[in-house]
Design an enzyme around this catalytic site. Structure first.
Site, PDB file in Angstrom:
ATOM      1  N   ASN A 199       6.522  -1.650 -11.529  1.00  0.00           N
ATOM      2  CA  ASN A 199       5.538  -1.756 -10.436  1.00  0.00           C
ATOM      3  C   ASN A 199       4.400  -0.758 -10.620  1.00  0.00           C
ATOM      4  O   ASN A 199       3.237  -1.086 -10.370  1.00  0.00           O
ATOM      5  CB  ASN A 199       6.215  -1.555  -9.087  1.00  0.00           C
ATOM      6  N   ASN A 233       5.909   1.313   1.238  1.00  0.00           N
ATOM      7  CA  ASN A 233       7.065   1.108   0.346  1.00  0.00           C
ATOM      8  C   ASN A 233       7.252  -0.372   0.060  1.00  0.00           C
ATOM      9  O   ASN A 233       6.861  -1.227   0.847  1.00  0.00           O
ATOM     10  CB  ASN A 233       8.328   1.641   1.032  1.00  0.00           C
ATOM     11  N   HIS A 268      10.443  -2.993  -0.757  1.00  0.00           N
ATOM     12  CA  HIS A 268      11.902  -3.121  -0.778  1.00  0.00           C
ATOM     13  C   HIS A 268      12.245  -4.512  -1.314  1.00  0.00           C
ATOM     14  O   HIS A 268      11.645  -5.507  -0.897  1.00  0.00           O
ATOM     15  CB  HIS A 268      12.462  -2.935   0.638  1.00  0.00           C
TER      16      HIS A 268
END
Ligand code: GAR
Length: 190
Positions: free
Chosen positions: A14, A102, A104
């Site tokens: 990422n 974030n 997930h």
């Protein structure tokens, strides 16, 4: 200029996607990779991408202002967690209220919480015979995986899928959406 800092502790796929995505943006700069694992592959990627990395340990993070000081030294406006597993301490949450994002690898609130990361999530999804899973991009607060959602995307889970198959699908979704959603959220201009 909008300065972003990426936190990661794993392979860093990422991190690589996000860094490449913003290369040609006129108002976004990826300033540094912050990492808590000296042997994480993300550090090699950072070197190859020509991005500075900042290594810290648990004591630096929870019992000193070192990490916050480093964020400020690097002029960070936003903090992006891209495969980072520790809870963010109070001092950083306060300084970056609404500025920490974030990803997930599941459809929260399902498969979130302590211990739910990476392959653990995908194994649980397969064990529970889920028919779909996906990604959640969300703001970060003091609890694991509980901040306000920004975006979710789904993919099917077939009865024949292994946890590795699911991981592959999730990485594809992450590559497709994470940089784009960050860009929209921080007000980037191409
Ligand atoms: C990603 O799948 C990300 O969603 C997950 O870690 C992986 C890191 O992959 N994050 C979590 O599980 C957070 N709880 P990468 O190092 O190849 O980017």
């Amino acid at each position: 200029m909008i300065n972003i800092v990426l936190f990661a502790s794993g392979s860093g796929s990422n991190v690589e996607n996000i860094t490449k995505y913003f290369k040609n943006y006129k108002n976004v700069s990826v300033r540094a990779i912050f990492c808590n694992k000296p042997d994480a592959y993300v550090l090699t990627r950072a070197k190859n991408l020509g991005i500075k990395s900042v290594l810290f340990n648990r004591n630096d993070f929870y019992n000193s202002s070192k990490v916050l000081d480093e964020l400020q030294k690097n002029g960070a406006d936003f903090v992006i967690l891209a495969g980072f597993l520790w809870l963010i301490p109070e001092n950083i949450l306060k300084a970056y209220d609404g500025k920490i994002i974030n990803i997930h690898p599941a459809l929260l609130p399902k498969y979130g919480g302590k211990g739910m990361f990476g392959m653990n999530v995908h194994k649980a999804v397969v064990e529970n015979c889920e028919t779909e899973t996906g990604i959640t991009i969300h703001y970060v607060n003091a609890n694991y995986d509980e901040g306000r959602h920004i975006f979710q995307a789904k993919c099917p889970v077939l009865p024949t899928d292994t946890a590795e198959d699911v991981a592959h699908k999730i990485h594809e979704l992450e590559g497709l959406y994470f940089p784009k959603i960050i860009s929209e959220t921080i007000g980037a201009e191409e």
